[in-house]
Write a protein that holds these residues in place. Sequence first.
Motif, PDB file in Angstrom:
ATOM      1  N   ILE A  42       0.841  -1.192   0.000  1.00  0.00           N
ATOM      2  CA  ILE A  42       0.000   0.000   0.000  1.00  0.00           C
ATOM      3  C   ILE A  42       0.882   1.250   0.000  1.00  0.00           C
ATOM      4  CG2 ILE A  42      -1.776   1.266   1.272  1.00  0.00           C
ATOM      5  CD1 ILE A  42      -2.701  -1.458   0.000  1.00  0.00           C
ATOM      6  N   ALA A  43       1.962   1.191   0.777  1.00  0.00           N
ATOM      7  CA  ALA A  43       2.864   2.348   0.877  1.00  0.00           C
ATOM      8  C   ALA A  43       4.234   1.859   1.313  1.00  0.00           C
ATOM      9  CB  ALA A  43       2.320   3.362   1.878  1.00  0.00           C
ATOM     10  N   ARG A  44       5.243   2.700   1.035  1.00  0.00           N
ATOM     11  CA  ARG A  44       6.604   2.383   1.460  1.00  0.00           C
ATOM     12  C   ARG A  44       7.422   3.654   1.626  1.00  0.00           C
ATOM     13  NH1 ARG A  44       7.005   0.905  -4.154  1.00  0.00           N
ATOM     14  NH2 ARG A  44       8.440   2.266  -5.282  1.00  0.00           N
ATOM     15  N   ILE A  45       8.458   3.544   2.453  1.00  0.00           N
ATOM     16  CA  ILE A  45       9.491   4.563   2.496  1.00  0.00           C
ATOM     17  C   ILE A  45      10.319   4.305   1.231  1.00  0.00           C
ATOM     18  CG2 ILE A  45      11.537   5.393   3.726  1.00  0.00           C
ATOM     19  CD1 ILE A  45       9.001   5.916   5.315  1.00  0.00           C
ATOM     20  N   PRO A  46      10.574   5.315   0.420  1.00  0.00           N
ATOM     21  CA  PRO A  46      11.353   5.070  -0.801  1.00  0.00           C
ATOM     22  C   PRO A  46      12.698   4.408  -0.484  1.00  0.00           C
ATOM     23  CG  PRO A  46      10.452   7.285  -0.809  1.00  0.00           C
ATOM     24  CD  PRO A  46      10.193   6.715   0.559  1.00  0.00           C
ATOM     25  N   ASN A  47      13.081   3.474  -1.335  1.00  0.00           N
ATOM     26  CA  ASN A  47      14.339   2.755  -1.153  1.00  0.00           C
ATOM     27  C   ASN A  47      14.944   2.437  -2.512  1.00  0.00           C
ATOM     28  OD1 ASN A  47      13.388  -0.007  -2.018  1.00  0.00           O
ATOM     29  ND2 ASN A  47      11.959   0.391  -0.340  1.00  0.00           N
ATOM     30  N   ARG A  48      16.220   2.165  -2.535  1.00  0.00           N
ATOM     31  CA  ARG A  48      16.926   1.963  -3.799  1.00  0.00           C
ATOM     32  C   ARG A  48      16.517   0.683  -4.513  1.00  0.00           C
ATOM     33  NH1 ARG A  48      20.362  -1.835  -2.502  1.00  0.00           N
ATOM     34  NH2 ARG A  48      21.301  -1.886  -0.441  1.00  0.00           N
ATOM     35  N   ARG A 121      -5.345  -8.607   8.037  1.00  0.00           N
ATOM     36  CA  ARG A 121      -5.766  -7.877   6.832  1.00  0.00           C
ATOM     37  C   ARG A 121      -4.728  -6.849   6.411  1.00  0.00           C
ATOM     38  NH1 ARG A 121     -11.593  -6.508   9.173  1.00  0.00           N
ATOM     39  NH2 ARG A 121     -10.118  -5.933  10.783  1.00  0.00           N
ATOM     40  N   TRP A 122      -3.928  -6.365   7.351  1.00  0.00           N
ATOM     41  CA  TRP A 122      -2.863  -5.413   7.045  1.00  0.00           C
ATOM     42  C   TRP A 122      -1.698  -5.613   8.013  1.00  0.00           C
ATOM     43  CZ3 TRP A 122      -1.663  -2.514  11.207  1.00  0.00           C
ATOM     44  CH2 TRP A 122      -2.680  -2.232  12.135  1.00  0.00           C
ATOM     45  N   ALA A 123      -0.538  -5.129   7.591  1.00  0.00           N
ATOM     46  CA  ALA A 123       0.663  -5.232   8.425  1.00  0.00           C
ATOM     47  C   ALA A 123       1.537  -4.004   8.200  1.00  0.00           C
ATOM     48  CB  ALA A 123       1.445  -6.491   8.074  1.00  0.00           C
ATOM     49  N   ILE A 124       2.297  -3.662   9.224  1.00  0.00           N
ATOM     50  CA  ILE A 124       3.319  -2.624   9.109  1.00  0.00           C
ATOM     51  C   ILE A 124       4.653  -3.316   9.339  1.00  0.00           C
ATOM     52  CG2 ILE A 124       4.220  -0.435   9.967  1.00  0.00           C
ATOM     53  CD1 ILE A 124       1.444   0.061  11.240  1.00  0.00           C
ATOM     54  N   VAL A 125       5.581  -3.105   8.406  1.00  0.00           N
ATOM     55  CA  VAL A 125       6.899  -3.717   8.494  1.00  0.00           C
ATOM     56  C   VAL A 125       7.939  -2.604   8.564  1.00  0.00           C
ATOM     57  CG1 VAL A 125       8.570  -5.185   7.296  1.00  0.00           C
ATOM     58  CG2 VAL A 125       6.125  -5.746   7.204  1.00  0.00           C
ATOM     59  N   GLY A 126       8.917  -2.793   9.429  1.00  0.00           N
ATOM     60  CA  GLY A 126       9.971  -1.802   9.563  1.00  0.00           C
ATOM     61  C   GLY A 126      11.277  -2.447   9.946  1.00  0.00           C
ATOM     62  N   GLU A 127      12.218  -1.597  10.322  1.00  0.00           N
ATOM     63  CA  GLU A 127      13.530  -2.056  10.785  1.00  0.00           C
ATOM     64  C   GLU A 127      14.045  -1.043  11.792  1.00  0.00           C
ATOM     65  OE1 GLU A 127      16.702  -0.531   9.853  1.00  0.00           O
ATOM     66  OE2 GLU A 127      15.531   1.065   8.978  1.00  0.00           O
ATOM     67  N   PRO A 128      14.933  -1.466  12.690  1.00  0.00           N
ATOM     68  CA  PRO A 128      15.315  -0.632  13.837  1.00  0.00           C
ATOM     69  C   PRO A 128      15.796   0.776  13.504  1.00  0.00           C
ATOM     70  CG  PRO A 128      16.247  -2.827  14.062  1.00  0.00           C
ATOM     71  CD  PRO A 128      15.619  -2.758  12.707  1.00  0.00           C
ATOM     72  N   GLY A 129      16.475   0.975  12.383  1.00  0.00           N
ATOM     73  CA  GLY A 129      16.973   2.302  12.025  1.00  0.00           C
ATOM     74  C   GLY A 129      15.932   3.187  11.370  1.00  0.00           C
ATOM     75  N   ARG A 130      14.776   2.618  11.085  1.00  0.00           N
ATOM     76  CA  ARG A 130      13.649   3.319  10.445  1.00  0.00           C
ATOM     77  C   ARG A 130      14.000   3.882   9.065  1.00  0.00           C
ATOM     78  NH1 ARG A 130      13.577   3.441  15.874  1.00  0.00           N
ATOM     79  NH2 ARG A 130      11.593   3.269  16.962  1.00  0.00           N
ATOM     80  N   TYR A 132      13.818   1.894   6.406  1.00  0.00           N
ATOM     81  CA  TYR A 132      12.868   1.211   5.539  1.00  0.00           C
ATOM     82  C   TYR A 132      11.559   0.999   6.284  1.00  0.00           C
ATOM     83  CZ  TYR A 132      17.245   0.072   3.195  1.00  0.00           C
ATOM     84  OH  TYR A 132      18.460   0.156   2.575  1.00  0.00           O
ATOM     85  N   GLY A 133      10.466   1.037   5.551  1.00  0.00           N
ATOM     86  CA  GLY A 133       9.158   0.783   6.151  1.00  0.00           C
ATOM     87  C   GLY A 133       8.116   0.548   5.080  1.00  0.00           C
ATOM     88  N   TRP A 134       7.164  -0.320   5.402  1.00  0.00           N
ATOM     89  CA  TRP A 134       6.106  -0.668   4.458  1.00  0.00           C
ATOM     90  C   TRP A 134       4.768  -0.801   5.165  1.00  0.00           C
ATOM     91  CZ3 TRP A 134      10.942  -2.770   4.488  1.00  0.00           C
ATOM     92  CH2 TRP A 134      11.683  -2.685   3.313  1.00  0.00           C
ATOM     93  N   ILE A 135       3.724  -0.469   4.441  1.00  0.00           N
ATOM     94  CA  ILE A 135       2.351  -0.790   4.840  1.00  0.00           C
ATOM     95  C   ILE A 135       1.862  -1.791   3.813  1.00  0.00           C
ATOM     96  CG2 ILE A 135      -0.003   0.052   5.137  1.00  0.00           C
ATOM     97  CD1 ILE A 135       1.215   2.786   5.925  1.00  0.00           C
ATOM     98  N   LEU A 164       6.137   8.474   3.144  1.00  0.00           N
ATOM     99  CA  LEU A 164       5.586   7.337   2.408  1.00  0.00           C
ATOM    100  C   LEU A 164       5.240   7.692   0.968  1.00  0.00           C
ATOM    101  CD1 LEU A 164       3.179   5.939   5.145  1.00  0.00           C
ATOM    102  CD2 LEU A 164       5.228   4.784   4.256  1.00  0.00           C
ATOM    103  N   ILE A 165       5.453   6.739   0.088  1.00  0.00           N
ATOM    104  CA  ILE A 165       4.946   6.845  -1.278  1.00  0.00           C
ATOM    105  C   ILE A 165       3.944   5.704  -1.465  1.00  0.00           C
ATOM    106  CG2 ILE A 165       6.987   8.004  -2.198  1.00  0.00           C
ATOM    107  CD1 ILE A 165       7.799   5.308  -3.443  1.00  0.00           C
TER     108      ILE A 165
END
Length: 173
Positions: A42-48, A121-130, A132-135, A164-165
């Motif tokens: 649905i959304a993400r922090i932009p990443n390479r 139905r939905w999840a939020i995924v991340g990592e300790p340094g923040r 990266y992130g996804w919905i 988020l994009i």
Amino acid sequence: MKILQTFAALAVALGVTGQAQTPLKTVDHVDLQRYLGRWYEIARIPNRFEKKCVRDVTAEYAMDGSDITVRNTCVQADGKPNIAKGKAKVVDKTTSAKLKVTFFWPFYGNYWIIGLDPDYRWAIVGEPGRKYGWILARTPSLPAATLDAIRQQFAASGYRPADLIYPQQTTAH
């Protein structure tokens, strides 16, 4: 002076600001069998590594013996599909909420489940340094009120929802 500017720029790029971030909290428990299957981005922090993905971004998780296989797909701006295959492993057996994922062995990245709908139905995924992130969702879209609540939870986890994009999801896949 130029050296100080370079070090300051490097510190910002590396996230060294002098302020400690609060530790990222995961959900209390993930039932991996329920988590498996297709998720729509649905959304993400932009990443390479998803830079060229503009629409129909999905992730599919499946068990292959004791391994979790990962298949990320998307459609690029030129209309060509992009498929990345990887593996995941659970690193926190108590909660199953902390995983490591690799698409290029031996390099692994953190994949922490920091928000999860009780019905999966939905999840939020991340990592300790923040960095990266996804919905993610089981459907190509979410009701506006649900997405607003998820963004609030994303922010409460130390992320900036404004970063988020939102890739387009079509029904053509």
